[in-house]
Each structure stands twice: as structure tokens, then as C-alpha cells.
Write a protein that holds these residues in place. Structure first.
Motif, PDB file in Angstrom:
ATOM      1  N   ILE A   1       0.850  -1.082  -0.040  1.00  0.00           N
ATOM      2  CA  ILE A   1      -0.149  -0.010  -0.035  1.00  0.00           C
ATOM      3  C   ILE A   1       0.957   1.222  -0.073  1.00  0.00           C
ATOM      4  O   ILE A   1       0.512   2.201  -0.501  1.00  0.00           O
ATOM      5  N   THR A   2       1.998   1.331   0.748  1.00  0.00           N
ATOM      6  CA  THR A   2       3.073   2.294   0.560  1.00  0.00           C
ATOM      7  C   THR A   2       3.403   2.689  -0.741  1.00  0.00           C
ATOM      8  O   THR A   2       3.485   3.796  -1.161  1.00  0.00           O
ATOM      9  N   ASP A   3       4.054   1.808  -1.256  1.00  0.00           N
ATOM     10  CA  ASP A   3       4.331   1.847  -2.580  1.00  0.00           C
ATOM     11  C   ASP A   3       3.278   2.322  -3.644  1.00  0.00           C
ATOM     12  O   ASP A   3       3.529   3.182  -4.413  1.00  0.00           O
ATOM     13  N   LEU A   4       2.035   1.707  -3.326  1.00  0.00           N
ATOM     14  CA  LEU A   4       0.892   2.212  -4.322  1.00  0.00           C
ATOM     15  C   LEU A   4       0.551   3.609  -4.157  1.00  0.00           C
ATOM     16  O   LEU A   4       0.177   4.496  -4.859  1.00  0.00           O
ATOM     17  N   ASN A   5       0.844   4.180  -2.927  1.00  0.00           N
ATOM     18  CA  ASN A   5       0.548   5.692  -2.550  1.00  0.00           C
ATOM     19  C   ASN A   5       1.292   6.490  -3.052  1.00  0.00           C
ATOM     20  O   ASN A   5       1.117   7.713  -3.276  1.00  0.00           O
ATOM     21  N   TRP A   6       2.668   6.105  -2.974  1.00  0.00           N
ATOM     22  CA  TRP A   6       3.660   7.095  -3.546  1.00  0.00           C
ATOM     23  C   TRP A   6       3.538   7.077  -5.072  1.00  0.00           C
ATOM     24  O   TRP A   6       3.612   8.193  -5.647  1.00  0.00           O
ATOM     25  N   HIS A   7       3.162   6.158  -5.852  1.00  0.00           N
ATOM     26  CA  HIS A   7       2.897   6.087  -7.162  1.00  0.00           C
ATOM     27  C   HIS A   7       1.439   7.102  -7.405  1.00  0.00           C
ATOM     28  O   HIS A   7       1.479   7.985  -8.333  1.00  0.00           O
ATOM     29  N   ALA A   8       0.629   6.781  -6.316  1.00  0.00           N
ATOM     30  CA  ALA A   8      -0.543   7.763  -6.510  1.00  0.00           C
ATOM     31  C   ALA A   8      -0.278   9.172  -6.453  1.00  0.00           C
ATOM     32  O   ALA A   8      -0.840  10.144  -7.210  1.00  0.00           O
ATOM     33  N   LEU A   9       0.529   9.654  -5.459  1.00  0.00           N
ATOM     34  CA  LEU A   9       0.923  11.012  -5.298  1.00  0.00           C
ATOM     35  C   LEU A   9       1.741  11.399  -6.542  1.00  0.00           C
ATOM     36  O   LEU A   9       1.460  12.416  -6.832  1.00  0.00           O
ATOM     37  N   GLU A  10       2.562  10.960  -7.085  1.00  0.00           N
ATOM     38  CA  GLU A  10       3.152  10.925  -8.237  1.00  0.00           C
ATOM     39  C   GLU A  10       2.199  11.582  -9.500  1.00  0.00           C
ATOM     40  O   GLU A  10       2.274  12.475 -10.071  1.00  0.00           O
ATOM     41  N   TRP A  11       1.245  10.509  -9.502  1.00  0.00           N
ATOM     42  CA  TRP A  11       0.051  10.751 -10.669  1.00  0.00           C
ATOM     43  C   TRP A  11      -0.713  11.821 -10.475  1.00  0.00           C
ATOM     44  O   TRP A  11      -0.869  12.748 -11.265  1.00  0.00           O
ATOM     45  N   CYS A  12      -0.951  12.313  -8.872  1.00  0.00           N
ATOM     46  CA  CYS A  12      -1.881  13.341  -8.731  1.00  0.00           C
ATOM     47  C   CYS A  12      -0.910  14.533  -8.975  1.00  0.00           C
ATOM     48  O   CYS A  12      -1.590  15.601  -9.527  1.00  0.00           O
ATOM     49  N   ASN A  13       0.224  14.796  -8.687  1.00  0.00           N
ATOM     50  CA  ASN A  13       1.090  15.859  -9.208  1.00  0.00           C
ATOM     51  C   ASN A  13       1.046  16.072 -10.863  1.00  0.00           C
ATOM     52  O   ASN A  13       1.201  17.171 -11.331  1.00  0.00           O
ATOM     53  N   SER A  14       1.434  14.854 -11.427  1.00  0.00           N
ATOM     54  CA  SER A  14       1.438  14.889 -12.844  1.00  0.00           C
ATOM     55  C   SER A  14       0.041  15.533 -13.455  1.00  0.00           C
ATOM     56  O   SER A  14       0.083  16.441 -14.218  1.00  0.00           O
ATOM     57  N   GLN A  15      -1.136  14.875 -12.955  1.00  0.00           N
ATOM     58  CA  GLN A  15      -2.337  15.398 -13.383  1.00  0.00           C
ATOM     59  C   GLN A  15      -2.773  16.904 -13.060  1.00  0.00           C
ATOM     60  O   GLN A  15      -3.131  17.772 -13.644  1.00  0.00           O
ATOM     61  N   ASN A  16      -2.305  17.239 -11.939  1.00  0.00           N
ATOM     62  CA  ASN A  16      -2.383  18.714 -11.423  1.00  0.00           C
ATOM     63  C   ASN A  16      -1.527  19.638 -12.051  1.00  0.00           C
ATOM     64  O   ASN A  16      -1.991  20.793 -12.285  1.00  0.00           O
ATOM     65  N   GLY A  17      -0.544  19.196 -12.699  1.00  0.00           N
ATOM     66  CA  GLY A  17       0.370  20.105 -13.340  1.00  0.00           C
ATOM     67  C   GLY A  17      -0.058  20.049 -15.013  1.00  0.00           C
ATOM     68  O   GLY A  17       1.088  20.603 -15.666  1.00  0.00           O
ATOM     69  N   THR A  18      -0.975  19.398 -15.287  1.00  0.00           N
ATOM     70  CA  THR A  18      -1.203  19.166 -17.091  1.00  0.00           C
ATOM     71  C   THR A  18      -2.240  20.099 -17.306  1.00  0.00           C
ATOM     72  O   THR A  18      -3.268  20.299 -16.403  1.00  0.00           O
ATOM     73  N   TYR A  19      -2.648  20.741 -18.385  1.00  0.00           N
ATOM     74  CA  TYR A  19      -3.425  21.537 -18.851  1.00  0.00           C
ATOM     75  C   TYR A  19      -4.892  20.638 -18.982  1.00  0.00           C
ATOM     76  O   TYR A  19      -4.791  19.615 -19.625  1.00  0.00           O
TER      77      TYR A  19
END
Length: 437
Positions: free
Chosen positions: A277-295
Motif C-alpha cells: 500500500i505504501t508503494d501504491l500511495n507513492w505512485h498515486a501521489l506522483e500521478w496526482c502531481n502529474s495530473q494537477n500540473g497538466t493543462y
């Protein structure tokens, strides 16, 4: 009109133009032709008619004809075929999986491959045709409201066992900035932890929009007003926000978060593998940062930038209160053998702690056990995600056991030799060496 030519399938266009001239009169030039009516008569899209019109309705050879074909997908087609067989047909997701293993092509190459291999994609069930709606969607001012919901997915572990995890999702109603986090279950304590982490990530709004969760509302009174769950009502007062209830699966009020949950399943979770779950949440946080920084076309901007500029002035930071730490550290009873249960695993508590309950918090792969009042840290554990019990130092008292002492003088004596060294086996036949006296 003499300048209209025909070659290939273009006699269809010539015939349609002739019919239009009989009805409206002869056209002085091709600029007078109504492309909408011509498209209805021929069945050709208006975009293609515009391209043909620029060439005098003469079809020209494609610009890539005669060029050597680039086999960019050589060596990657098997990976792409497996994704298509698993129902992953999103070109963005497929491109991301291929780039992770060294693919250097563009998304257009992947899209063309998917279009020519649609037979690999499993057939979807037939859906009912939409009835259409002209309702007006619910809108809010910057930083006024967030939407939150739960999503669920099944996980196949390395032992071929299937278990379920819950995904907490929260999104800003105005700018679309999102936050997701995964938990072993959707209990109320995990809802509080997810909301606090989302508030740390995005700030605290005035309202939270959600449906009729069991951990949020008990029922409605005779006048239709909600009767809040006791712990959730205390949580609202502690953090300082209000909650508005919406109809479940109602796109006009909380459709953003429902679409976010669907997007997470189709984009982030598609063909996803992880260790814990820890590894999954690290990937989820990176995904959120990527989506929030995309037009995003829906908001005509970058959500992270809009959230900081427009919504940031109306949001409040999370207060640093001891009460907030209590929600981040749920309480657990200590069993008779000195363990507390957290996320389906048991962790040891020192014997010196006299309390009957303790508070637990996991940060990454480290588990912290505090006293019931959070005044002291009792011990820490490395979360190995194994089902075996985790013991701690000093978990059991060193009991003083009775010992027997000799009642008569000890006269017997025996002799102890050093452990033989691992020499050659023929050393025992060396008779020249004298035995020590």
C-alpha cells in the motif's frame, strides 16, 4: 461549373453538386457550395470536404506515400497486445507503459496501432442509449467546495489470493485539482485520515460535497434535515468545514469526483503493479502531481496553477491542533498477549506501558505506537506487510524463576576440552605428538 473535377470516389461529389445546381442554380465558384448540405448528400465529413475544397475537390496522394515505414513498435508490440487484451485501449496509458521500457515513439504511432488491432480489445457490453438532458450543472465559487467519494478495486497478490482495497478521492469543484489515497478498507478512521491528508495537500474549503455515506450521516429527521454521525460531526467542528449531501451517482452535483474515480480506474490503475500500500500511495501521489500540473480543457488551464491563484485566497490551512493528531492516530485496544491490531496485522507493545489502549499511526513503512493521550512514543515497527506478528523489545516481562541450590558439598569434578579444529582427518593418526598430561 467547369472547374470541378472528379477522380477516384469524387464522382459522388460531382453528382451531388449537379443535384444542388438543379435545385439552387449554377454556382459561380466552389466557394458558394454549402459544405453542410454537400456532406449530407455524400456522407463525407465536413473536415474532409474542406480539405478537398482547397484542392478544387480533387483528391491528392497522401504525403507519406512512398516513404519507408518506420517500425518503431518492433519489440514492443507484444506488450501493447497484452494491454489491449486486458481492455486497456487508452493511448495515453499505453504510451506511458511503453515509455517506461524504452519506447521512443509518439502517441500517434500508438493510436494507429490500436486502431488497426481493435480486434484484440474485449467487447464491451451494450449500454442503453442516453436520453439526453438540458439540466444546469451545479457550480461554485473558487475555493468554496470540494467533492469526495470512495472507489474500490480488487488486488491479486503473489499467492493468487484476491483482496480489496479502497481509494479515497477528493477534487476541487472549481479548478479540478485532485488528491487520491489508498487504504485497506473504507472505515471511518481511514476517511478522516484521507480527508486530513487531502486538506494538507489542497487546503480546507467551506463545504464538502458527498453522498449518504454511513460514516457521515445516520438518517434524516422528519423535516428532511440530516442527522450526522456523532464522530463525523465532531470532526467537522474540529477542522472547521460544513458538509452538503448529494444524491448518489448524480452527475450534476458531484459528477467531478465520480468521474475522477472512473478516471483513476481507467488511467492510473490500468495494468498497475505494486509491492504494498505504501508503494501504491507513492505512485498515486506522483500521478496526482502529474495530473494537477497538466493543462485541462474543461477548466481551460492548469489545475495546480488555478488552485493557487484563484482558490488559494479562499482556502484555510490545516490547523496544528492536538485534536487533529488524534484523528491521524486511531485508538486500538491492547490484547492480553501485548499486541495491537492495525490494517490486518498485529504489532507488539512494551510491557512497561500500563494502559489498556494505544494509538497507532503508519507513515510510509514505519508504524508508530503512542500512548493513549499521545504524550509519549512507546515503540516503532518496520512494516514488512507480512501476516506474521511483529514483536518489540521489552514486550514481555523477564520473570524471576525459582532456582535450586546444592544442599551438600559438591565433590564431583569433570573436564571440558576445547572444540576440535577442522583439520585434516588424518591428523588423528599422528602418534608422534604426545598427549598433554
Amino acid at each position: 461549373m467547369k472547374e470541378i473535377q472528379s477522380n477516384g470516389f469524387l464522382p459522388i461529389i460531382a453528382q451531388a453538386i449537379a443535384e444542388m445546381e438543379e435545385l439552387h442554380g449554377e454556382f459561380a465558384s466552389i466557394n458558394e457550395i454549402n459544405l453542410a448540405e454537400l456532406g449530407r448528400r455524400t456522407g463525407i465529413s465536413r473536415a474532409k470536404l474542406r480539405r478537398l475544397k482547397a484542392n478544387g475537390f480533387c483528391e491528392t496522394p497522401h504525403g507519406l506515400i512512398g516513404q519507408p515505414k518506420e517500425h518503431l513498435l518492433d519489440g514492443y508490440s507484444s506488450v501493447l497486445d497484452n494491454l489491449l487484451r486486458n481492455g486497456v485501449s487508452n493511448s495515453t496509458v499505453c504510451l506511458g507503459r511503453l515509455q517506461a521500457i524504452g519506447f521512443s515513439g509518439s502517441r500517434s504511432t500508438v493510436k494507429r496501432y490500436i486502431a488497426s488491432h481493435k480486434h484484440l480489445i474485449p467487447a464491451k457490453r451494450q449500454q442503453i442509449a442516453p436520453q439526453g438532458n438540458r439540466g444546469r450543472r451545479y457550480t461554485t465559487d473558487p475555493g468554496e467546495a470540494y467533492q469526495m467519494d470512495w472507489g474500490f478495486t480488487d488486488v491479486l497478490d503473489y499467492n493468487e489470493q484476491v483482496y480489496r482495497v479502497a481509494c479515497f478521492a477528493m477534487i476541487c469543484h472549481h479548478c479540478g485539482e485532485c488528491y487520491i489515497e489508498f487504504f485497506p478498507n473504507a472505515k471511518q478512521e481511514n476517511l478522516f485520515i484521507g480527508m486530513i491528508h487531502a486538506f494538507q495537500y489542497m487546503g480546507i474549503p467551506r463545504f464538502i460535497l458527498t453522498d449518504n455515506m454511513k460514516s457521515v450521516i445516520l438518517h434524516r429527521d422528519l423535516e428532511g434535515r440530516p442527522v450526522w454521525q456523532k464522530d463525523y460531526e465532531t470532526f467537522m467542528k474540529t477542522i472547521g468545514f460544513e458538509t452538503k449531501l448529494c444524491k448518489p451517482r448524480h452527475p450534476f452535483t458531484k459528477g467531478k469526483v465520480e468521474r475522477l474515480v472512473r478516471f483513476v480506474k481507467e488511467n492510473f490503475l490500468a495494468d498497475r503493479v505494486f509491492y504494498n500500500i505504501t508503494d501504491l500511495n507513492w505512485h498515486a501521489l506522483e500521478w496526482c502531481n502529474s495530473q494537477n500540473g497538466t493543462y485541462h480543457r474543461a477548466v481551460d488551464g492548469v489545475p495546480q496553477r488555478l488552485h493557487m491563484e484563484a482558490c488559494g485566497e479562499q482556502l484555510r490551512p490545516l490547523p496544528e491542533l492536538d485534536a487533529v493528531r488524534f484523528y491521524l492516530c486511531p485508538e486500538r485496544k491492547i490484547s492480553f498477549d501485548g499486541f495491537v491490531n492495525y490494517e490486518g496485522r498485529r504489532f507488539g507493545v512494551p510491557y512497561s506501558y500500563p494502559g489498556a489502549t494505544a494509538r497507532i499511526m503508519r507513515s510510509g513503512d514505519t508504524l508508530y505506537i503512542y500512548s493513549a493521550d499521545l504524550s509519549s512514543l512507546l515503540t516503532t515497527h518496520d512494516v514488512t506487510w507480512s501476516r506474521r506478528d511483529s514483536f518489540c523489545e521489552g514486550q514481555y516481562e523477564a520473570l524471576q524463576q525459582p532456582e535450586e541450590l546444592p544442599t551438600a558439598p559438591v565433590t564431583m569434578q569433570i573436564r571440558q576440552l576445547p572444540k576440535p579444529s577442522g583439520e585434516l582427518s588424518f591428523a588423528k593418526f599422528d602418534f608422534d605428538e604426545e598427549e598433554p598430561v
